[in-house]
Write a protein that holds these residues in place. Structure first.
Motif, PDB file in Angstrom:
ATOM      1  N   ARG A 107       0.834  -1.100  -0.043  1.00 28.40           N
ATOM      2  CA  ARG A 107      -0.049  -0.171  -0.017  1.00 28.40           C
ATOM      3  C   ARG A 107       0.913   1.292  -0.049  1.00 28.40           C
ATOM      4  O   ARG A 107       2.157   1.022   0.473  1.00 28.40           O
ATOM      5  CB  ARG A 107      -0.877  -0.007   1.128  1.00 28.40           C
ATOM      6  CG  ARG A 107      -1.842  -1.137   1.094  1.00 28.40           C
ATOM      7  CD  ARG A 107      -2.964  -1.299   2.334  1.00 28.40           C
ATOM      8  NE  ARG A 107      -3.670  -2.445   2.018  1.00 28.40           N
ATOM      9  CZ  ARG A 107      -4.630  -3.002   2.792  1.00 28.40           C
ATOM     10  NH1 ARG A 107      -4.733  -2.551   4.006  1.00 28.40           N
ATOM     11  NH2 ARG A 107      -5.478  -3.777   2.409  1.00 28.40           N
ATOM     12  N   PRO A 108       0.147   2.280  -0.189  1.00 24.94           N
ATOM     13  CA  PRO A 108       1.248   3.690  -0.410  1.00 24.94           C
ATOM     14  C   PRO A 108       1.979   4.002   0.765  1.00 24.94           C
ATOM     15  O   PRO A 108       3.164   4.303   0.469  1.00 24.94           O
ATOM     16  CB  PRO A 108       0.121   4.666  -0.622  1.00 24.94           C
ATOM     17  CG  PRO A 108      -1.112   3.898  -1.515  1.00 24.94           C
ATOM     18  CD  PRO A 108      -1.182   2.777  -0.827  1.00 24.94           C
ATOM     19  N   HIS A 109       1.747   3.675   1.909  1.00 23.49           N
ATOM     20  CA  HIS A 109       2.297   4.109   3.119  1.00 23.49           C
ATOM     21  C   HIS A 109       3.010   2.663   3.898  1.00 23.49           C
ATOM     22  O   HIS A 109       3.528   3.090   4.774  1.00 23.49           O
ATOM     23  CB  HIS A 109       1.487   4.601   4.164  1.00 23.49           C
ATOM     24  CG  HIS A 109       0.825   5.914   3.518  1.00 23.49           C
ATOM     25  ND1 HIS A 109       1.809   6.953   3.049  1.00 23.49           N
ATOM     26  CD2 HIS A 109      -0.319   6.243   2.916  1.00 23.49           C
ATOM     27  CE1 HIS A 109       0.766   8.028   2.324  1.00 23.49           C
ATOM     28  NE2 HIS A 109      -0.406   7.646   2.459  1.00 23.49           N
ATOM     29  N   HIS A 110       2.595   1.654   3.281  1.00 24.31           N
ATOM     30  CA  HIS A 110       3.115   0.413   4.085  1.00 24.31           C
ATOM     31  C   HIS A 110       3.032  -0.651   3.230  1.00 24.31           C
ATOM     32  O   HIS A 110       2.431  -1.111   2.576  1.00 24.31           O
ATOM     33  CB  HIS A 110       2.416   0.006   5.365  1.00 24.31           C
ATOM     34  CG  HIS A 110       3.108  -1.012   6.169  1.00 24.31           C
ATOM     35  ND1 HIS A 110       2.210  -2.153   6.435  1.00 24.31           N
ATOM     36  CD2 HIS A 110       4.319  -0.979   6.773  1.00 24.31           C
ATOM     37  CE1 HIS A 110       3.171  -2.799   7.371  1.00 24.31           C
ATOM     38  NE2 HIS A 110       4.324  -2.252   7.434  1.00 24.31           N
ATOM     39  N   ARG A 111       4.435  -1.453   3.288  1.00 21.66           N
ATOM     40  CA  ARG A 111       4.394  -2.763   2.607  1.00 21.66           C
ATOM     41  C   ARG A 111       4.796  -3.936   3.530  1.00 21.66           C
ATOM     42  O   ARG A 111       5.264  -3.927   4.228  1.00 21.66           O
ATOM     43  CB  ARG A 111       5.746  -2.740   1.388  1.00 21.66           C
ATOM     44  CG  ARG A 111       6.117  -3.968   0.938  1.00 21.66           C
ATOM     45  CD  ARG A 111       7.278  -3.935   0.097  1.00 21.66           C
ATOM     46  NE  ARG A 111       7.887  -5.284  -0.510  1.00 21.66           N
ATOM     47  CZ  ARG A 111       8.364  -5.349  -1.710  1.00 21.66           C
ATOM     48  NH1 ARG A 111       8.398  -4.321  -2.573  1.00 21.66           N
ATOM     49  NH2 ARG A 111       8.661  -6.506  -2.290  1.00 21.66           N
ATOM     50  N   TYR A 112       3.721  -4.854   3.340  1.00 20.45           N
ATOM     51  CA  TYR A 112       3.950  -6.124   4.094  1.00 20.45           C
ATOM     52  C   TYR A 112       3.645  -7.426   3.187  1.00 20.45           C
ATOM     53  O   TYR A 112       2.504  -7.884   2.854  1.00 20.45           O
ATOM     54  CB  TYR A 112       2.972  -6.187   5.424  1.00 20.45           C
ATOM     55  CG  TYR A 112       3.428  -7.212   6.471  1.00 20.45           C
ATOM     56  CD1 TYR A 112       4.366  -6.902   7.299  1.00 20.45           C
ATOM     57  CD2 TYR A 112       2.812  -8.309   6.667  1.00 20.45           C
ATOM     58  CE1 TYR A 112       4.907  -7.547   8.400  1.00 20.45           C
ATOM     59  CE2 TYR A 112       3.160  -9.099   7.385  1.00 20.45           C
ATOM     60  CZ  TYR A 112       4.165  -8.858   8.499  1.00 20.45           C
ATOM     61  OH  TYR A 112       4.353  -9.853   9.347  1.00 20.45           O
ATOM     62  N   LEU A 113       4.867  -7.691   2.573  1.00 20.42           N
ATOM     63  CA  LEU A 113       4.805  -9.051   1.666  1.00 20.42           C
ATOM     64  C   LEU A 113       5.611 -10.263   2.364  1.00 20.42           C
ATOM     65  O   LEU A 113       5.993 -10.084   3.403  1.00 20.42           O
ATOM     66  CB  LEU A 113       5.549  -8.499   0.218  1.00 20.42           C
ATOM     67  CG  LEU A 113       4.373  -7.588  -0.436  1.00 20.42           C
ATOM     68  CD1 LEU A 113       4.930  -7.115  -1.701  1.00 20.42           C
ATOM     69  CD2 LEU A 113       2.710  -7.959  -0.383  1.00 20.42           C
ATOM     70  N   LEU A 114       5.929 -11.117   1.413  1.00 20.78           N
ATOM     71  CA  LEU A 114       6.603 -12.202   1.837  1.00 20.78           C
ATOM     72  C   LEU A 114       7.986 -11.929   2.634  1.00 20.78           C
ATOM     73  O   LEU A 114       8.268 -12.361   3.792  1.00 20.78           O
ATOM     74  CB  LEU A 114       6.925 -13.382   0.838  1.00 20.78           C
ATOM     75  CG  LEU A 114       7.647 -14.565   1.255  1.00 20.78           C
ATOM     76  CD1 LEU A 114       6.783 -15.456   2.211  1.00 20.78           C
ATOM     77  CD2 LEU A 114       7.751 -15.373   0.082  1.00 20.78           C
TER      78      LEU A 114
END
Length: 356
Positions: free
Chosen positions: A46-53
Motif C-alpha cells: 500500500r502507499p504507506h506500508h508494504r508487508y509482503l513475503l
C-alpha cells in the motif's frame, strides 16, 4: 521519540509501524521449540506500508518456532479488470503464489499461507457460489473460507475500517443466502464484529448452523469512544455474549487482535514498547474468559500482523501468549498454539509437530 509517531501507532488506517520505537524493547524467546501455527495475518503493498513475503518472513524468523500460517483477507491485489464481482479472486491468486514460494522450501521450513481466507461478497446471494468456486479453483489446496467484515459501530472512534460495512450486515437476507453457501461447500466464515454485534452473530449461527465460524480478535471488545470509562459494564456484556457463542459447537475463537487501539489500552502512547509480562497481565481477563468458554480445543492464538505490530514485535507478542498459557497442560498448549488452527482450517497435521 517523536510524539507524532506515538499518535500514529495503531491509529487508522493501521499501517504505521514505528520500527525505531519497537527496537527499544527486546527479550529472550520463551519456549523456543514450541510449534506455532499463526492463524491470522495479512499481506499488502500500500502507499504507506508494504508487508509482503520478505517482511512476513522477517517477523516469523525472530526466534519462535512458527511452522505455518493462515492468510486472512485484507482487500489486497484485487483484479483491476473484468467482472467486478470476481475482483476478489485476485487476492486468492496472489496469496496462493506467495504460499507456493514458501512451499518450495527456498525460504526455510515454515509454510506461510498454508491456509487462505479470502473475501467474497455474500450479499450476492446465490451467485456468491460462483465466486467462491472461482476462488477455490485458484487455490484448491489452500482456500479454506472467507471473511466479510461486518464490524460496524455508531462511533467513528470505534468504526475505523477503510470501507465500513453497512449496518446490520449479518441480518441482511441476501447476505444470509450467500452465507448458507459456505456450509454447503465445506467452507468456513471468519467473523469480525465489535462486541455489541455479538448477539447478531449468535442469531446468524443459529439460523445457519452448518457453517463453521471462526470469531476474530476475541470478539471485538471495544474500549474507545462510548465504551471508554465503562469497563465493568462492557466486560460483563462482552463476557455474556462470548459464553453464549461458545455454546455453539461450530464456533471457535481467535485469541489476539487486542494490540489494536480498539481495546482502549495505552501501550501505543508509552515511551517504551510493552514487555510480554505487561501485555499478558493486561490481556489476561479477556484471553482467559475466551479459553474458559470455548476450551483450548476451539481457541487459537493469532498475531494479526502487521496490524498488531503497531503495539509490539512478533517476538514479544508470542512471549505474551506463552505467558498467558502457562497454566495449561502440554496437550492444551498444543491446541492453543497449533492444533486448533490446524483443525479449524484443515491444515496438515504435521504443522503441530516440531520441524525435523
Amino acid at each position: 521519540m517523536s510524539n507524532d509517531n506515538a499518535k500514529k501507532r495503531g491509529a487508522p488506517p493501521h499501517h504505521f509501524i514505528d520500527d525505531d520505537w519497537l527496537a527499544l524493547r527486546d527479550e529472550p524467546v520463551l519456549e523456543p521449540e514450541r510449534p506455532i501455527v499463526d492463524p491470522h495475518h495479512h499481506l499488502w503493498d500500500r502507499p504507506h506500508h508494504r508487508y509482503l513475503l520478505p517482511e512476513l518472513l522477517a517477523d516469523l524468523d525472530t526466534g519462535h518456532h512458527v511452522r505455518g500460517t493462515v492468510f486472512v483477507e485484507c482487500s489486497s491485489m484485487y483484479r483491476a479488470d473484468g467482472d467486478a464481482r470476481f475482483a476478489c479472486v485476485g487476492e486468492v491468486e496472489f496469496v496462493n503464489g506467495i504460499a507456493a514460494m514458501s512451499a518450495s522450501g527456498v525460504y526455510g521450513p515454515v509454510r506461510a499461507c498454508a491456509g487462505i481466507v479470502g473475501k467474497v461478497d455474500l450479499t450476492l446471494g446465490g451467485f456468491a457460489e460462483e465466486v467462491l468456486q472461482a476462488c477455490a479453483a485458484r487455490a484448491p489446496d489452500r482456500f479454506r473460507g472467507i471473511r466479510q467484515m461486518a464490524a460496524w459501530d455508531t462511533s467513528p472512534e470505534v468504526s475505523t475500517l477503510l470501507r465500513p460495512p453497512p449496518k446490520d450486515l449479518l441480518q441482511d437476507a441476501k447476505f444470509r443466502e450467500g452465507y448458507a453457501v459456505l456450509g454447503r461447500m465445506g467452507l468456513s466464515f471468519d467473523a469480525w464484529v465489535y462486541h455489541p454485534q455479538l448477539p447478531q452473530l449468535i442469531e446468524l449461527v443459529d439460523a445457519v448452523p452448518a457453517t463453521p465460524v471462526v470469531l476474530n480478535h476475541l470478539g471485538g471488545r471495544a474500549g474507545l469512544g462510548p465504551y471508554a470509562g465503562r469497563h465493568d459494564d462492557v466486560f460483563r456484556e462482552w463476557k455474556a455474549s462470548i459464553q453464549a457463542l461458545a455454546e455453539r459447537p461450530n464456533v471457535s475463537v481467535k485469541l489476539g487482535g487486542i494490540g489494536m487501539r480498539l481495546g482502549g489500552f495505552d501501550f501505543h502512547e508509552r515511551p517504551l514498547p510493552p514487555t510480554s509480562e505487561e501485555l499478558a497481565e493486561a490481556w489476561s481477563p479477556y484471553v482467559q474468559t475466551c479459553i474458559e468458554a470455548f476450551g483450548p480445543s476451539r481457541a487459537m492464538f493469532e498475531s494479526n500482523f502487521p496490524v498488531d505490530k503497531s503495539c509490539c514485535t512478533y517476538r514479544v507478542l508470542w512471549n505474551a501468549f506463552k505467558r498467558l498459557a502457562e497454566g495449561f497442560s502440554e496437550d492444551e498448549k498444543t491446541d492453543l498454539f497449533a492444533g486448533s488452527a490446524v483443525r479449524a482450517y484443515r491444515l496438515p497435521q504435521a504443522l503441530t509437530k516440531a520441524a525435523p
